[in-house]
Structures are given as structure tokens and as C-alpha cells.
Design a protein around this motif. Structure first.
Motif, PDB file in Angstrom:
ATOM      1  N   CYS A 103      -2.546   4.721  -4.301  1.00  0.00           N
ATOM      2  CA  CYS A 103      -2.802   5.628  -3.192  1.00  0.00           C
ATOM      3  C   CYS A 103      -1.561   5.964  -2.397  1.00  0.00           C
ATOM      4  O   CYS A 103      -1.555   6.927  -1.645  1.00  0.00           O
TER       5      CYS A 103
ATOM      6  N   VAL B  91      -9.774   5.120  -4.612  1.00  0.00           N
ATOM      7  CA  VAL B  91      -8.825   4.733  -3.585  1.00  0.00           C
ATOM      8  C   VAL B  91      -8.410   3.285  -3.688  1.00  0.00           C
ATOM      9  O   VAL B  91      -7.942   2.706  -2.714  1.00  0.00           O
TER      10      VAL B  91
ATOM     11  N   ALA C  20     -11.916   8.125   2.768  1.00  0.00           N
ATOM     12  CA  ALA C  20     -12.427   8.883   1.608  1.00  0.00           C
ATOM     13  C   ALA C  20     -13.486   9.878   2.050  1.00  0.00           C
ATOM     14  O   ALA C  20     -13.176  10.900   2.646  1.00  0.00           O
TER      15      ALA C  20
ATOM     16  N   ARG D 293      -2.513  15.108  -1.311  1.00  0.00           N
ATOM     17  CA  ARG D 293      -3.643  14.715  -2.147  1.00  0.00           C
ATOM     18  C   ARG D 293      -4.949  14.659  -1.354  1.00  0.00           C
ATOM     19  O   ARG D 293      -5.514  13.597  -1.119  1.00  0.00           O
TER      20      ARG D 293
ATOM     21  N   THR E 152     -11.689  16.659  -6.053  1.00  0.00           N
ATOM     22  CA  THR E 152     -12.366  15.409  -5.700  1.00  0.00           C
ATOM     23  C   THR E 152     -13.417  15.561  -4.605  1.00  0.00           C
ATOM     24  O   THR E 152     -14.231  14.661  -4.405  1.00  0.00           O
TER      25      THR E 152
ATOM     26  N   ARG F  18      -8.724  14.519  -0.354  1.00  0.00           N
ATOM     27  CA  ARG F  18      -9.740  13.753  -1.090  1.00  0.00           C
ATOM     28  C   ARG F  18     -11.168  14.149  -0.730  1.00  0.00           C
ATOM     29  O   ARG F  18     -11.923  14.630  -1.536  1.00  0.00           O
TER      30      ARG F  18
ATOM     31  N   VAL G 108      -6.664   4.656   3.742  1.00  0.00           N
ATOM     32  CA  VAL G 108      -7.227   5.422   2.642  1.00  0.00           C
ATOM     33  C   VAL G 108      -8.668   5.853   2.943  1.00  0.00           C
ATOM     34  O   VAL G 108      -9.627   5.421   2.304  1.00  0.00           O
TER      35      VAL G 108
ATOM     36  N   ARG H 289      -5.735  11.140   0.382  1.00  0.00           N
ATOM     37  CA  ARG H 289      -5.542   9.880  -0.333  1.00  0.00           C
ATOM     38  C   ARG H 289      -4.329   9.124   0.203  1.00  0.00           C
ATOM     39  O   ARG H 289      -4.280   7.897   0.165  1.00  0.00           O
TER      40      ARG H 289
ATOM     41  N   GLU I 250      -7.294  18.033  -5.382  1.00  0.00           N
ATOM     42  CA  GLU I 250      -6.369  16.956  -5.036  1.00  0.00           C
ATOM     43  C   GLU I 250      -4.973  17.108  -5.628  1.00  0.00           C
ATOM     44  O   GLU I 250      -3.976  17.061  -4.911  1.00  0.00           O
TER      45      GLU I 250
ATOM     46  N   SER J 215     -16.938   4.370  -0.320  1.00  0.00           N
ATOM     47  CA  SER J 215     -16.299   5.593  -0.789  1.00  0.00           C
ATOM     48  C   SER J 215     -16.919   6.861  -0.229  1.00  0.00           C
ATOM     49  O   SER J 215     -16.230   7.868  -0.068  1.00  0.00           O
TER      50      SER J 215
END
Length: 356
Positions: free
Chosen positions: A21, A17, A66, A328, A276, A330, A64, A345, A291, A125
Motif C-alpha cells: 500500500c 489493502v 478503503a 491510487r 476498484t 480506492r 489505508v 490506497r 486505481e 474493507s
């Protein structure tokens, strides 16, 4: 701080990320597949765009988000990567900051242990929560694993271990912690006493191979989950596969042919495109944040891959699972009841998928 070899950092930047992104380039849309609208996709918290704000529902903002984790009370924990913080969302959608301080933004962050209001992270993350309410953090940009105690103190777990790109975490009922280290291409095991060992994979030996312990190979590790039998499931995005590690450390491939694509059906011939995130429910059904296909996939206990939510169209739309759109996806986590929480994402939303 450890240095990161350029090829590994390039992979990390493309998969995690820290760059790219906010790209809105449409992806090819696979042909729609039949899907019963038995589940509904809604927003738990967050709003359009990127930002940092605590609050309820759409008043909150993330940058972003995660990895996710959920505790026994239904609170959701989020690694809010570019805000350099760990966020907590109540079942009612109230967002608060659990830990982290300092400026927000992709290139910010730091490394400070101590009380949650003064502690600092760099590009967190992944998160996991144990039975006592302690929250563990894959502190990607600091190459460390951190722990947030129920009393609100941040410490570093296994400080003498050299993690390289820790991306994901999961913890079992006995307090054993499993760490997905993308830079070392392996999954570490940390005992409740702090002893660190490699469960599977081999540092500095990327690739693809099933087998026991350090003979197995991963190309990148992006997400982990754990079933009731203590099998660890791994999202291996650059191999376009979902892998399984037994408690004894034996690695097998659960699903994915290894070729990127969107084919459904039997596990050996089904295709993923940069999966992911992976989650498992109480019945042993796996859910995959696929993703680049903009899908949430389902892998049955008998090994059949199907589309669970999303049309494949790159966009944002809530509603029945068969018409909802993702951008996307994640991170993904499942509750014992089968409710799914998903990060994306692109965007500042935490999505929830529930039965109608």
C-alpha cells in the motif's frame, strides 16, 4: 477461520489493502484530456502519512482507508483497514471512532462481537449504512459480515454463511444487503430476515461472462453501488470492467473492453486499469475509482466514459478537478446531491469532490 487458497490470497493481497500500500513507484501518465473545472477536490479529513487519531480535519489520521458509506445526515463512514476500526466523519470533518478496539497495524485485529468499545475487526474493507442508521461491515480478514446497531452493539450477520473474502457492501431501502465476495467470485443477497442467496456469480468459478445468476462470472469484486431501480453495479478490477446486476440477477457489462488502459469514449471500447470503486448519483451517472490510472472516471447514462477528476499523474494535489492528483484511488461514494468522497490506497486522506 477459513483457509484461503494461495492464488486467491495473492490476488487479494495485490488488490486490497494488506500489502504493497505504501509503494510510491510512479505510473505512466496518460495524455491529458480536456475537462471543465466545474468541480473542486479538497480534503475532508486526514493528514499526510499513516496513523490513528481522532480529531477534526488534518488532526485526524487513517491507515489505508478503503470503503465508504454516507448517511442521510451527511455523515461519512470509513472502513479504516489497517487501524482495524470503523470511523465516522461528520459533515464538518470531525472524525470519531464508531467501533473497534485493540492494537492498530496491518497484522493486528481480532474477532469480538459486543459493545462498540470492545468489539474487534480484522482488516475491514467495506461499509454500508441503512435507513435506520445501522452500519454494516465487510470484515475481510474475519471472512464475515458484521452489523453495528444504532445502539452501539456489534453482531455477526448470517453467522452460518461461509464468506471467503468479503470486500464490499451496499444496502437497499428495504434493508436487503448485497455482499461482494471476492474469494467466492459472486455477489450475495441477504434478506431482512437473514436468508442468504447468490444474486450473481459462482463460487469457485472465476472468469468473465455476462448472463443470468450463477452462469455469470467475475474475476474479483472490489466495490458495489446501487441505483434507484435496485440495479447493483460492480467494480471488477481484474477484468478491468464495470458490471451491472439487474434485480433479477442478470449480469451485463456497463463499460470496459477488458484490456487494461486509459482510453476514453464509448463504453465498449473504453479502458480501465484495475477499477476498484464505483458510485452512482441520482441521475444514474456512474463514477469509478480507476486505481492504476489515478483517475476518477465518469460513465454517462448513455454509455460514454470520460475523465471526471485527476490528471493521471501519481501524486497528491487538491484544486480544480482537471488539475488535481490522486494516489491510487480506492473507494468512492456519491451523495444524492452528487458530492463524491474518495479514499486512496496510499496516504491518510479522505478526499471530497464538490461542484464549485
Amino acid at each position: 477461520m477459513l483457509s484461503v487458497p494461495a492464488p486467491r490470497l495473492l490476488i487479494a493481497l495485490s488488490l486490497l489493502v494488506v500489502a504493497g500500500c505504501k509503494d510510491n513507484t510512479p505510473l505512466p501518465v496518460p495524455a491529458p484530456m480536456p475537462l471543465a473545472a466545474t468541480h473542486n477536490v479538497t480534503i475532508l479529513a486526514g493528514t499526510t502519512g499513516f496513523g490513528y487519531a481522532d480529531g477534526t480535519g488534518a488532526a485526524a489520521a487513517f491507515d489505508v482507508p478503503a470503503g465508504l458509506a454516507v448517511d442521510a445526515q451527511g455523515n461519512v463512514y470509513v472502513a479504516d483497514t489497517n487501524n482495524q476500526r470503523i470511523r465516522k466523519i461528520s459533515p464538518a470533518g470531525v472524525v470519531t471512532t464508531l467501533a473497534g478496539s485493540g492494537p492498530v497495524g496491518r497484522d493486528q485485529g481480532g474477532y469480538v462481537d459486543g459493545p462498540v468499545a470492545q468489539a474487534m475487526f480484522r482488516q475491514p474493507s467495506g461499509v454500508a449504512v441503512d435507513a435506520q442508521g445501522a452500519v454494516y461491515v465487510a470484515d475481510f480478514g474475519n471472512y464475515r459480515v458484521r452489523k453495528i446497531s444504532p445502539a452501539g452493539i456489534v453482531t455477526t450477520v448470517a453467522p452460518n454463511t461461509q464468506f471467503e473474502l468479503p470486500t464490499s457492501l451496499v444496502v437497499d431501502a428495504q434493508g436487503t444487503l448485497y455482499v461482494g465476495d471476492a474469494g467466492n467470485y459472486c455477489v450475495y443477497k441477504i434478506s431482512p430476515t437473514g436468508a442468504v442467496s447468490i444474486l450473481a456469480g459462482s463460487a469457485d468459478h472465476p472468469g468473465f461472462a455476462d448472463g443470468p445468476g450463477t452462469s455469470a462470472r467475475f474475476l474479483f469484486i472490489s466495490g458495489l453501488c446501487l441505483d434507484a431501480q435496485n440495479n447493483v453495479f460492480v467494480a471488477d478490477p481484474q477484468n478491468h470492467r464495470i458490471r451491472k446486476i439487474s434485480p433479477a440477477g442478470v449480469v451485463t457489462t456497463v463499460a470496459g473492453s477488458g484490456q487494461p488502459g486509459s482510453a476514453l469514449g464509448p463504453a465498449a471500447t473504453a479502458q480501465f486499469d484495475q477499477p476498484t470503486g464505483v458510485a452512482v448519483d441520482a441521475q444514474g451517472t456512474l463514477y469509478v475509482a480507476d486505481e492504476a490510472n489515478n483517475h476518477i472516471r465518469q460513465i454517462s447514462p448513455t454509455g460514454v466514459v470520460s475523465r471526471f477528476a485527476g490528471t493521471g499523474q501519481y501524486g497528491f494535489a487538491d484544486g480544480p478537478a482537471n488539475t488535481a492528483h490522486f494516489i491510487r484511488p480506492r473507494g468512492i461514494i456519491s451523495t444524492a446531491e452528487g458530492t463524491l468522497y474518495v479514499t486512496q490506497r496510499v496516504g491518510s486522506h479522505i478526499r471530497v469532490i464538490r461542484k464549485n
